[in-house]
Design a protein around this motif. Structure first.
Motif, mmCIF file in Angstrom:
data_model
loop_
_atom_site.group_PDB
_atom_site.id
_atom_site.type_symbol
_atom_site.label_atom_id
_atom_site.label_comp_id
_atom_site.label_asym_id
_atom_site.label_seq_id
_atom_site.Cartn_x
_atom_site.Cartn_y
_atom_site.Cartn_z
ATOM 1 N N THR A 9 4.363 7.427 2.077
ATOM 2 C CA THR A 9 5.318 6.303 2.663
ATOM 3 C C THR A 9 4.205 5.499 1.570
ATOM 4 O O THR A 9 3.532 5.175 1.587
ATOM 5 N N ALA A 10 5.417 3.515 1.762
ATOM 6 C CA ALA A 10 4.882 2.769 0.814
ATOM 7 C C ALA A 10 4.752 1.066 2.067
ATOM 8 O O ALA A 10 5.669 1.745 2.650
ATOM 9 N N VAL A 51 3.731 7.270 8.521
ATOM 10 C CA VAL A 51 3.735 5.788 9.004
ATOM 11 C C VAL A 51 2.233 4.977 9.620
ATOM 12 O O VAL A 51 2.089 3.697 9.323
ATOM 13 N N TYR A 52 1.886 5.502 10.418
ATOM 14 C CA TYR A 52 0.584 4.893 10.909
ATOM 15 C C TYR A 52 -0.084 5.033 9.721
ATOM 16 O O TYR A 52 -1.468 4.309 9.553
ATOM 17 N N GLY A 53 -0.489 5.772 8.595
ATOM 18 C CA GLY A 53 -1.947 5.331 7.964
ATOM 19 C C GLY A 53 -1.111 4.174 6.710
ATOM 20 O O GLY A 53 -2.317 3.873 6.871
ATOM 21 N N THR A 54 -0.661 4.456 6.369
ATOM 22 C CA THR A 54 0.231 3.164 5.791
ATOM 23 C C THR A 54 0.078 1.637 6.267
ATOM 24 O O THR A 54 -0.385 0.452 5.898
ATOM 25 N N SER A 99 0.655 -1.316 -0.194
ATOM 26 C CA SER A 99 0.396 0.179 0.327
ATOM 27 C C SER A 99 0.617 1.102 0.162
ATOM 28 O O SER A 99 1.962 1.497 0.370
ATOM 29 N N THR A 100 0.310 2.418 -0.391
ATOM 30 C CA THR A 100 0.901 3.732 -0.537
ATOM 31 C C THR A 100 0.057 4.747 -0.036
ATOM 32 O O THR A 100 -0.931 5.123 -0.320
ATOM 33 N N SER A 156 -5.903 14.389 17.752
ATOM 34 C CA SER A 156 -6.047 13.635 16.643
ATOM 35 C C SER A 156 -5.698 11.927 17.301
ATOM 36 O O SER A 156 -5.302 11.948 18.297
ATOM 37 N N ASP A 157 -6.721 11.407 16.631
ATOM 38 C CA ASP A 157 -6.960 9.916 17.105
ATOM 39 C C ASP A 157 -5.665 9.474 16.376
ATOM 40 O O ASP A 157 -5.320 7.782 16.683
ATOM 41 N N SER A 158 -4.458 9.444 15.536
ATOM 42 C CA SER A 158 -3.984 9.393 14.785
ATOM 43 C C SER A 158 -3.397 7.860 15.306
ATOM 44 O O SER A 158 -2.816 8.431 16.845
ATOM 45 N N ARG A 159 -3.225 6.891 15.780
ATOM 46 C CA ARG A 159 -2.446 5.883 15.695
ATOM 47 C C ARG A 159 -2.886 4.357 14.731
ATOM 48 O O ARG A 159 -3.539 4.325 14.281
#
Lengths: 352, 352
Positions: free
Chosen positions: B157-158, B87-90, B66-67, B208-211
């Motif tokens: 990121t990928a 990082v977390y998104g990918t 994924s990217t 943000s709930d970014s995790r």
């Protein structure tokens, strides 16, 4: 009447100069190597030789993984465009670790206002280039940023490949005695871009060499197997940058022969006009290899049998390093030796 | 004296309006879906359900790939920054195909003039986030563009992952009768970004709930195996966008219960002030799942046992589609049904 309070009327102390990112940090030269070492790889806690792609063992296969962003301007240039470049660039990075490409990702950062027809043309070029390489774009992402923010379009591709049997090329595998092979003429990509950008009139003559190299690499591995010690495509930073990086990673010296360096006459003229050294100009369709002497002839023969390696030749040899001597030197026509150093800062911004 | 030649003095014909990329094309809503279908996936010749990540069989392993690009502004926001988000998104996109993350690539496009200390801070955040996820950044690229382009820094990121045993989630696997599970409160990421950007005064309250969600997914798969039919993290386009995409890919309808939707009071207040529907606001740390009814309870229990799923709950059910009825609806507090549609254009640009 206002009075000036001498206690307040001090000059501001000179602010400490903030270190900032410079265009030269993207050059493929010495400044970029420092940024990568000190800030990026250092910050990530990653060490080891700087490879074009990473090798990851997964189950019974060795997966090869690489990424590149493409910010070239103009986006369409003689011999290619940002779409095909984004495919070939990542395919070639995989190939430099001896991999057969398997799949690509494509991430667009698009500027608001980009004509959709231009996005269609770029996407069609990505698709055609992927087809040519026998792979698919299997995953992607699209972001849109405001006007002025992304020069139309930035592309980032990542690629997955599988290591070919008997392929162990690494930037660190060069050995004294290896023969240095170059697959074709140098300097076309960078001078084509610069000429198109500046309207120098070389456009009709100089086309980018942008092309995929994975099949050429497969032919080289079939002929030389593990004796193909290192592979690199000399993109940003040119052949001089690639040779210095490989020499450093392998802790060897490299001696090339000026007379053997294939610089097409139009490229030489453009470089003279622009004050560039063709050894520092980016390429997008050739590779340099360090090959064990016993395998050099069969590998060179295999290269010449492939369209992308038709003009392949030996350009030098790998030596032991000697203290205080430069890593990469060229023997000139009159028999003297000159240092082939990396570019320090920026030569041609936005070439890939 | 000059005379006007009436044959030449015609008004220029109105130029056909050029279709252009709009900010709304990056929204995660209807416009974006059209761009992907018509221009990008269409142009690439790729069809099939829109997944967060691709699945590639290599030897004896299923590799997930994924990217994502990240262009969020501001780059540092309450609860995260562009580095950890990248990082977390990918990692989360890999997790949505039931994968354990293995390795990341990182491509920077940097603006000339970015303070090196900021690049160091972003890189340190990438490194810390990767460590937290138990993975390394194994390959990368760095480009520098001129002042005014790239808003400081864009990151792409990928990621590569390996499919977990018994994990077969796909956007197309939803079935009538499935229970819709949501791992936690919605709307925090988008409102945190918007609040930080506009100085709305909610900064201290909304983070943000970014995790990363890969461990939550592993726990869900351990509890439900192949009965976990679909997984998606509702980022751009929010929960409404994710539910509509999944319903379309699976050719089902979804009915959620308004009363069950967990919108934190601060998020609700911010959304009211900004005129946003929390269902359209981006999240970066929750997921929605369609799970077979027999497995819904054990999967929900497993989710609640994990910190990232502590507030997990069932929010609705999957139904057969009915002709002329909207795909996603919500039962309101008074028992009526309202349509939960995708966003049309742009709501919050540059949130990820």
């Amino acid at each position: 009447m206002t009075t000036i309070d001498p206690l307040r009327a001090t000059c501001p102390a000179p602010a400490a100069e903030t270190e900032r990112v410079l265009l030269g940090h993207g050059s493929g030269g010495r400044l970029m190597a420092e940024l990568l070492d000190d800030v990026i790889a250092g910050g990530l806690g990653e060490t080891g030789p700087l490879e074009d792609a990473a090798l990851i063992g997964l189950g019974d296969v060795d997966v090869v993984f690489s990424t590149d962003s493409f910010v070239v301007t103009p986006r369409f240039f003689p011999g290619g465009d940002i779409g095909s470049l984004a495919v070939y660039g990542t395919v070639n990075d995989l190939a430099m670790r001896g991999a057969r490409p398997v799949a690509l990702s494509l991430a667009y950062v698009l500027e608001e206002g980009l004509p959709l027809d231009e996005l269609r043309a770029i996407t069609a070029s990505v698709a055609a280039a992927a087809r040519e390489c026998g792979i698919h774009v299997v995953t992607g992402d699209t972001k849109v940023v405001g006007r002025g923010a992304a020069d139309g379009a930035y592309l980032t591709t990542a690629g997955i490949g599988v290591r070919l049997l008997d392929a162990y090329p690494s930037a660190a595998n060069g050995m004294a005695g290896d023969v240095v092979l170059l697959s074709g003429p140098i300097g076309a990509h960078g001078t084509a871009i610069m000429s198109a950008r500046e309207g120098l009139g070389f456009e009709s003559e100089i086309h980018s060499d942008s092309r995929p190299l994975h099949e050429l690499v497969a032919a080289m591995i079939a002929a030389g197997g593990p004796q193909v010690h290192t592979l690199r495509d000399p993109t940003r930073g040119g052949l001089a940058g690639a040779l210095n990086e490989l020499a450093e990673a392998s802790d060897v010296a490299v001696e090339v022969d000026d007379a053997a360096l294939p610089v097409p006459p139009q490229v030489a003229s453009a470089c003279e006009l622009l004050g560039l050294d063709p050894l520092h100009v980016a390429n997008e369709g050739c590779l340099v290899a360090f090959v064990a002497p016993a395998a050099a002839d069969p590998v060179l023969t295999a290269m010449r049998a492939h369209p992308a390696g038709r003009y392949a030749r030996a350009i030098g040899v790998v030596r032991e390093t000697a203290r205080d001597l430069p890593r990469v030197t060229a023997r000139t026509l009159v028999g003297a030796r000159r240092v082939v150093d990396m570019l320090i800062g920026e030569q041609l911004p936005r070439i890939c």
